[in-house]
Scaffold this motif. Structure first.
Motif, PDB file in Angstrom:
ATOM      1  N   SER A  32       0.801  -1.225  -0.019  1.00 38.74           N
ATOM      2  CA  SER A  32       0.046   0.041  -0.019  1.00 38.74           C
ATOM      3  C   SER A  32       0.647   1.374  -0.117  1.00 38.74           C
ATOM      4  O   SER A  32       0.386   2.347  -0.259  1.00 38.74           O
ATOM      5  CB  SER A  32      -0.931   0.090   1.149  1.00 38.74           C
ATOM      6  OG  SER A  32      -0.142  -0.090   2.204  1.00 38.74           O
ATOM      7  N   ASP A  33       2.309   1.046   0.247  1.00 39.22           N
ATOM      8  CA  ASP A  33       3.072   2.223   0.233  1.00 39.22           C
ATOM      9  C   ASP A  33       3.614   2.693  -1.096  1.00 39.22           C
ATOM     10  O   ASP A  33       3.993   3.732  -1.290  1.00 39.22           O
ATOM     11  CB  ASP A  33       4.176   1.914   1.208  1.00 39.22           C
ATOM     12  CG  ASP A  33       4.101   1.647   2.526  1.00 39.22           C
ATOM     13  OD1 ASP A  33       3.330   2.471   3.180  1.00 39.22           O
ATOM     14  OD2 ASP A  33       4.827   0.866   3.066  1.00 39.22           O
ATOM     15  N   ILE A  34       3.195   1.823  -2.153  1.00 36.21           N
ATOM     16  CA  ILE A  34       3.892   1.867  -3.206  1.00 36.21           C
ATOM     17  C   ILE A  34       2.823   2.711  -4.705  1.00 36.21           C
ATOM     18  O   ILE A  34       1.670   2.231  -4.612  1.00 36.21           O
ATOM     19  CB  ILE A  34       4.211   0.696  -4.186  1.00 36.21           C
ATOM     20  CG1 ILE A  34       5.468  -0.092  -2.938  1.00 36.21           C
ATOM     21  CG2 ILE A  34       5.119   0.732  -5.200  1.00 36.21           C
ATOM     22  CD1 ILE A  34       5.572  -1.482  -3.148  1.00 36.21           C
ATOM     23  N   GLU A  35       3.174   3.485  -5.157  1.00 35.35           N
ATOM     24  CA  GLU A  35       2.459   4.226  -6.219  1.00 35.35           C
ATOM     25  C   GLU A  35       3.139   4.301  -7.505  1.00 35.35           C
ATOM     26  O   GLU A  35       4.217   3.994  -7.572  1.00 35.35           O
ATOM     27  CB  GLU A  35       2.385   5.645  -5.640  1.00 35.35           C
ATOM     28  CG  GLU A  35       1.203   5.732  -4.686  1.00 35.35           C
ATOM     29  CD  GLU A  35       1.356   7.297  -4.079  1.00 35.35           C
ATOM     30  OE1 GLU A  35       1.215   8.334  -5.000  1.00 35.35           O
ATOM     31  OE2 GLU A  35       1.577   7.515  -2.934  1.00 35.35           O
ATOM     32  N   LEU A  36       2.290   4.520  -8.515  1.00 28.40           N
ATOM     33  CA  LEU A  36       3.113   4.513  -9.958  1.00 28.40           C
ATOM     34  C   LEU A  36       3.008   5.981 -10.347  1.00 28.40           C
ATOM     35  O   LEU A  36       1.962   6.792 -10.432  1.00 28.40           O
ATOM     36  CB  LEU A  36       2.167   3.690 -10.790  1.00 28.40           C
ATOM     37  CG  LEU A  36       2.642   2.372 -10.954  1.00 28.40           C
ATOM     38  CD1 LEU A  36       1.628   1.353 -11.431  1.00 28.40           C
ATOM     39  CD2 LEU A  36       4.124   2.017 -11.365  1.00 28.40           C
ATOM     40  N   LYS A  37       3.934   6.515 -10.941  1.00 27.76           N
ATOM     41  CA  LYS A  37       4.027   7.799 -11.395  1.00 27.76           C
ATOM     42  C   LYS A  37       3.752   7.856 -12.917  1.00 27.76           C
ATOM     43  O   LYS A  37       3.284   8.593 -13.582  1.00 27.76           O
ATOM     44  CB  LYS A  37       5.409   8.410 -11.415  1.00 27.76           C
ATOM     45  CG  LYS A  37       5.840   9.057  -9.915  1.00 27.76           C
ATOM     46  CD  LYS A  37       7.321   9.786 -10.157  1.00 27.76           C
ATOM     47  CE  LYS A  37       8.181   9.844  -9.224  1.00 27.76           C
ATOM     48  NZ  LYS A  37       9.431  10.370  -9.502  1.00 27.76           N
ATOM     49  N   GLY A  38       3.850   6.605 -13.470  1.00 21.94           N
ATOM     50  CA  GLY A  38       3.844   6.276 -14.888  1.00 21.94           C
ATOM     51  C   GLY A  38       4.037   4.745 -15.027  1.00 21.94           C
ATOM     52  O   GLY A  38       4.536   3.981 -14.184  1.00 21.94           O
ATOM     53  N   THR A  39       3.809   4.136 -16.360  1.00 23.58           N
ATOM     54  CA  THR A  39       3.954   2.605 -16.431  1.00 23.58           C
ATOM     55  C   THR A  39       5.681   2.400 -16.047  1.00 23.58           C
ATOM     56  O   THR A  39       6.612   3.111 -16.358  1.00 23.58           O
ATOM     57  CB  THR A  39       3.723   2.308 -17.928  1.00 23.58           C
ATOM     58  OG1 THR A  39       2.370   2.830 -18.140  1.00 23.58           O
ATOM     59  CG2 THR A  39       3.968   0.626 -17.932  1.00 23.58           C
ATOM     60  N   ARG A  40       6.005   1.319 -15.187  1.00 20.99           N
ATOM     61  CA  ARG A  40       7.132   0.938 -14.760  1.00 20.99           C
ATOM     62  C   ARG A  40       7.989   1.932 -13.769  1.00 20.99           C
ATOM     63  O   ARG A  40       8.843   1.792 -13.367  1.00 20.99           O
ATOM     64  CB  ARG A  40       8.301   0.748 -15.810  1.00 20.99           C
ATOM     65  CG  ARG A  40       7.786  -0.275 -16.700  1.00 20.99           C
ATOM     66  CD  ARG A  40       8.831  -0.656 -17.579  1.00 20.99           C
ATOM     67  NE  ARG A  40       9.230   0.157 -18.512  1.00 20.99           N
ATOM     68  CZ  ARG A  40      10.635   0.529 -18.740  1.00 20.99           C
ATOM     69  NH1 ARG A  40      11.180  -0.180 -17.813  1.00 20.99           N
ATOM     70  NH2 ARG A  40      10.714   1.460 -19.646  1.00 20.99           N
ATOM     71  N   ASN A  41       7.322   3.341 -13.474  1.00 21.24           N
ATOM     72  CA  ASN A  41       7.859   4.076 -12.571  1.00 21.24           C
ATOM     73  C   ASN A  41       7.261   4.284 -11.199  1.00 21.24           C
ATOM     74  O   ASN A  41       6.024   5.054 -11.128  1.00 21.24           O
ATOM     75  CB  ASN A  41       7.580   5.717 -13.529  1.00 21.24           C
ATOM     76  CG  ASN A  41       8.685   6.598 -12.866  1.00 21.24           C
ATOM     77  OD1 ASN A  41       9.248   6.426 -11.908  1.00 21.24           O
ATOM     78  ND2 ASN A  41       8.677   7.939 -13.919  1.00 21.24           N
ATOM     79  N   PHE A  42       8.040   3.768 -10.332  1.00 21.66           N
ATOM     80  CA  PHE A  42       7.319   3.624  -9.112  1.00 21.66           C
ATOM     81  C   PHE A  42       7.650   4.759  -8.272  1.00 21.66           C
ATOM     82  O   PHE A  42       8.922   5.578  -8.238  1.00 21.66           O
ATOM     83  CB  PHE A  42       7.879   2.372  -8.443  1.00 21.66           C
ATOM     84  CG  PHE A  42       7.389   0.972  -9.073  1.00 21.66           C
ATOM     85  CD1 PHE A  42       6.164   0.683  -8.496  1.00 21.66           C
ATOM     86  CD2 PHE A  42       8.111   0.419 -10.014  1.00 21.66           C
ATOM     87  CE1 PHE A  42       5.586  -0.693  -9.506  1.00 21.66           C
ATOM     88  CE2 PHE A  42       7.579  -0.604 -10.618  1.00 21.66           C
ATOM     89  CZ  PHE A  42       6.444  -1.268 -10.166  1.00 21.66           C
ATOM     90  N   VAL A  43       7.041   5.191  -7.041  1.00 19.18           N
ATOM     91  CA  VAL A  43       7.242   6.002  -6.012  1.00 19.18           C
ATOM     92  C   VAL A  43       6.707   5.591  -4.800  1.00 19.18           C
ATOM     93  O   VAL A  43       5.742   4.910  -4.934  1.00 19.18           O
ATOM     94  CB  VAL A  43       6.922   7.573  -6.585  1.00 19.18           C
ATOM     95  CG1 VAL A  43       5.425   7.869  -6.455  1.00 19.18           C
ATOM     96  CG2 VAL A  43       7.710   8.446  -5.497  1.00 19.18           C
TER      97      VAL A  43
END
Ligand code: 2AM
Ligand code: CA
Length: 266
Positions: A32-43
């Protein structure tokens, strides 16, 4: 007038403490801490927290210095001194419980980089260089490799999040060299450039990179005697999203056979 040696010591400590924070937090990371800025691009929120820690501590070292940062927790404004920082380079590795990942901090004065520090907290490796100072890995000097040719070369690269036709052509050209050269994708540009600097690998290339991915590493590499260019062979590799970083000896062959043209029947 700043005392570059004193600032370098302080930045090394700040990069190490931020790296320790990243290492501790990786063990506690949840899906639940992991988000996506774009495809394959995590934050993650940890990228943001680490950046805020860096901005606070670095901000105290040079009053009035500005910031150019990956997570944009501060707005960039032009200034004489600018910190260029990536609080967590290698986020994709990080969210998969993998390594390497790193903290990358560069200091720019009047548009020239004068200090670079990259810290890998899992390997406990601190790469550091300052203008007119030594270039060091955990306090010891180093140089680039002596390898001269693509044949038997050991070369790092990365795959851009947005792969355009040119980027795809470059990857195909690299594939054309698979029979004679070893390639590695490690997933932290800052660290991979430092590996070229300390002679572990002979070269690294990547398109789509941002200033915070490359500013510290390329400075460290040039201080170690290496060569950095953009894909046209020019010096605009920090802001132009294109980087070929090498020991210098293998540079032209990479430009000729991977970046600009393929090689038929290598
Ligand atoms: P990041 O982990 O901070 O996103 C992966 O190839 C390496 O390149 C990582 O250091 C990653 O940084 C960086 N990178 C930055 N921009 C990228 C892009 N547009 N595409 C792929 N990787 C990128
Ligand atoms: Ca990055």
């Amino acid at each position: 007038m700043i005392d570059i040696n004193k600032i370098r010591n302080n930045v090394e400590q700040i990069a190490c403490s931020t790296g320790e924070f990243l290492k501790e937090q990786q063990a506690q990371l949840h899906q639940s801490d992991i988000e996506l800025k774009g495809t394959r691009n995590f934050v993650t929120h940890i990228d943001t927290e680490a950046e805020k820690m860096l901005v606070k501590k670095l901000g105290e070292l040079i009053p009035g210095a500005t910031f150019l940062t990956e997570e944009g927790t501060v707005t960039y404004v032009d200034g004489q001194y600018t910190w260029i920082i990536d609080p967590l380079d290698g986020t994709t590795n990080y969210v998969h419980g993998d390594t390497p990942f790193s903290v990358s901090v560069a200091l720019m004065k009047d548009r020239e980089i004068i200090l670079g520090v990259v810290y890998d907290p899992v390997a406990d490796e601190l790469f550091s260089a300052s203008a007119k100072g030594k270039v060091t890995l955990n306090g010891n000097s180093f140089k680039t490799s002596l390898h001269q040719t693509l044949t038997n070369g050991y070369i790092g690269f990365g795959i851009p999040y947005s792969l355009d036709d040119r980027g795809e052509k470059i990857l195909k050209n690299a594939a054309g060299q698979f029979r004679k050269c070893s390639f590695r994708i490690k997933g932290s540009a800052a660290i991979e450039i430092c590996y070229v600097a300390c002679g572990r690998s002979d070269a690294y290339f990547h398109s789509g990179l941002s200033p915070w991915d490359v500013a510290a590493g390329t400075f460290i590499l040039e201080c170690a005697g290496g060569t950095c260019t953009d894909f046209s062979g020019g010096r605009n590799y920090i802001f132009n999203k294109e980087l070929v970083a090498s020991n210098g000896k293998i540079h032209q062959e990479i430009m000729d056979k991977i970046i600009n043209n393929g090689e038929t029947n290598p």
